[in-house]
Structure formats: C-alpha cells, structure tokens
Design an enzyme around this catalytic site. Structure first.
Site, PDB file in Angstrom:
ATOM      1  N   LYS A 231       0.828  -1.191   0.000  1.00 49.29           N
ATOM      2  CA  LYS A 231       0.000   0.000   0.000  1.00 49.29           C
ATOM      3  C   LYS A 231       0.870   1.250   0.000  1.00 49.29           C
ATOM      4  O   LYS A 231       0.534   2.252  -0.624  1.00 49.29           O
ATOM      5  CB  LYS A 231      -0.914  -0.016   1.221  1.00 49.29           C
ATOM      6  CG  LYS A 231      -1.770  -1.277   1.309  1.00 49.29           C
ATOM      7  CD  LYS A 231      -2.512  -1.325   2.620  1.00 49.29           C
ATOM      8  CE  LYS A 231      -3.096  -2.711   2.858  1.00 49.29           C
ATOM      9  NZ  LYS A 231      -2.077  -3.728   3.111  1.00 49.29           N
ATOM     10  N   SER A 232       1.999   1.206   0.689  1.00 50.48           N
ATOM     11  CA  SER A 232       2.872   2.366   0.756  1.00 50.48           C
ATOM     12  C   SER A 232       3.494   2.682  -0.596  1.00 50.48           C
ATOM     13  O   SER A 232       3.980   3.779  -0.816  1.00 50.48           O
ATOM     14  CB  SER A 232       3.971   2.140   1.789  1.00 50.48           C
ATOM     15  OG  SER A 232       4.768   1.030   1.428  1.00 50.48           O
TER      16      SER A 232
END
Length: 303
Positions: A231-232
């Site tokens: 997600k980052s």
C-alpha cells in the site's frame, strides 16, 4: 486431491488500506493450500496499530475477499478484541523471567545496529516496552514448505525483541503466536516478507509451551522498482466489481499454468478450475527477504 486431517490455515491482513495484489496472492495461496488439503481456512484481521489503520479498511478487505469467492470457514477474528489473551501470555513470560521491561530509546538501539542485547544502565522511562529475552547463541531453524531449510541466529541478527510496544500496542510477534495457537492453526501460509519473523515466533512458541505450525512462505509481488508491492508503494486495489483479472494474475504469480483458469467466467469458476489444477511444487521460491535488523527497532521508545 490430498487430505490432511485437522488442517487449519488462515489469512491475516492488516487494515491499512484496500486489499491489493500482494495481499490477494497471499489470500489465494493460503486458500488453495487449505482447500487442497481438505482443511479449513480462517480470516483474522490484525488491527493492533491504530495510527496505521484506515477507517473502514477491514470491512472493505472482507468485501473484496467475498467478491473473489474467498469465504472463511468460520467467524472473522479481530486482534483488537483479543487483548486479554495477549496480556495473559505476557504475564506468563514476565513471571518466568523470559520477558523484561526495556527503557531503551531508538537512538540507544541505533548505536548498536538496532539489535538489543542489554539495556542502557540507569535509563528509566515512564513508558517502557517489554521484550523477550533472547539467550546468547540462540539459533532457530525450520523447514519451509516452499523455501526449504531456513535458520537465524536470533541473538546476533535480531536480539531481544518487542512483545508490547512502548506506546502501548501489542507487538505483532506476540499477538500472532497467541492467535495461531488459540485458533488451532496448523499451517501458516503467508508472504516471504514475513519469513524473517518466523524464528522469533517459534522461540515464543517454545517459551509459552505452544505448538509450532508448519510454514510456507509465498513469493511477494514485486513493484515496478523490484521492491515489495504494498500500500505504501501505491499498489492498486483489487476491483470488487471485476476481480477476475486480479485473481488470474495472482494465480500466475503463484507459478501456476494460466491456461488452467483462462476460460473462467466468474470468481467461483476460476477457483474451481484453480483448485483442480493447483500444484504447490510450482510455487516459485522468490528472493530472500530483507534482514531482520533493518526493521528491528520497532517498539523502542522515541527520543
């Protein structure tokens, strides 16, 4: 299809965003391994880090799993509701002398390469972490179903590791060990980014007198720069309205034959075809994960 009596697997995402390609690969891989063995597949939400959690993410992840046809064989568990189990385990470790309060800061650990072997003399903080005591020469090895033998010198590579963080939350290592034992998990199938956590978890299991499951670490999905897709790194979420492309990609990332699921017109049809053709021997080993010491300061007190 083989049958393994008592097989219990699980998928345990953190609710820090929507389900992405890497998470779906872990979900599909663990589901296939459980179903192939004729076992049960459970889902546990690892919501122990409120500052990192996204409101509504857990519900969204569960909707995506359902859209993909991946339904757990029992109620979904939430770690945020299981603090009493973690507290009881921690008290046992403290009473036995296997755990201790730690007053060290991140800068203290940084000076030692992030590895804790003893606390700074005289340092007292109002909010200490609690760590597991790792004896000198402690080396833990295990046989991974995909990657073969893996071993770590925990004293040298990891050091005394966190069980309860200085800012209050329970650490992942303690929670996952307690949860796997409480839920009767016999097989842990997850991404290889968690491979270096396994030796710590086995040591904790030994200290608490808990059974050790069998482990299988799946390859992680690389991003455009070759790093783990997460997600980052702005990984794209799985499209609930049309999950077939994402499921087919996850199937291929598991080293399986794309032709086996090419004609599937629905998630249910794809899963049926995938289960019939699934061959665990085809799962790629993948690259080695980052060393534990690179992320070992988690839980220390910030200066």
């Amino acid at each position: 299809m083989s049958t393994t009596p008592g097989y219990r697997g699980r998928f345990a995402p953190s609710p820090t965003g929507p389900l992405h390609a890497g998470s779906l690969l872990a979900a599909l891989g663990s589901w296939l391994m459980a179903r192939r063995a004729g076992g049960r597949w459970l889902v546990r939400i690892e919501d122990l880090d409120p500052p990192r959690e996204v409101p509504g993410a857990a519900a969204a992840q569960l909707r995506t799993l359902a859209a993909c046809g991946l339904h757990p064989d029992g109620p979904v568990e939430y770690q945020s509701r299981r603090g009493g189990l973690y507290a009881a385990a921690l008290e046992r470790l403290l009473a036995a002398g296997d755990a201790f309060e730690c007053h060290c800061s991140r800068s203290d650990l940084g000076a030692r390469g992030g590895i804790h072997r003893h606390c700074v003399a005289g340092r007292r903080r109002p909010d200490p972490a609690v760590r597991l005591r790792v004896p000198d020469g402690c080396r833990i090895g295990f046989e991974d179903a995909i990657r073969g033998h893996y071993a770590q010198d925990l004293a040298r590579e990891v050091g005394d590791f966190v069980l309860r963080r200085a800012d209050g939350p329970w650490a992942y290592q303690l929670a996952v060990v307690v949860d796997d034992a409480d839920q009767g998990i016999t097989e842990v199938v997850r991404g290889a980014d968690l491979l270096d956590s396994t030796a710590r978890q086995i040591l904790l299991q030994q200290r608490l007198g808990l059974p050790t499951p069998r482990y299988a670490h799946l390859p992680v999905v690389p991003g455009p720069d070759g790093r783990k897709l997460s997600k980052s790194l702005a990984a794209m979420p799985v499209d609930d309205a049309d999950p077939l492309p994402a499921l087919a990609r996850a199937w291929a990332m598991l080293g399986q034959d794309p032709a086996a699921v090419a004609g599937a017109a629905s998630p249910a049809a794809l899963l049926e075809a995938a289960l019939a053709a699934f061959d665990p021997a085809r799962i790629p080993r993948g690259p080695d994960p980052l060393p534990a010491a690179l992320h070992n300061t988690h839980g220390a007190i910030e200066d």
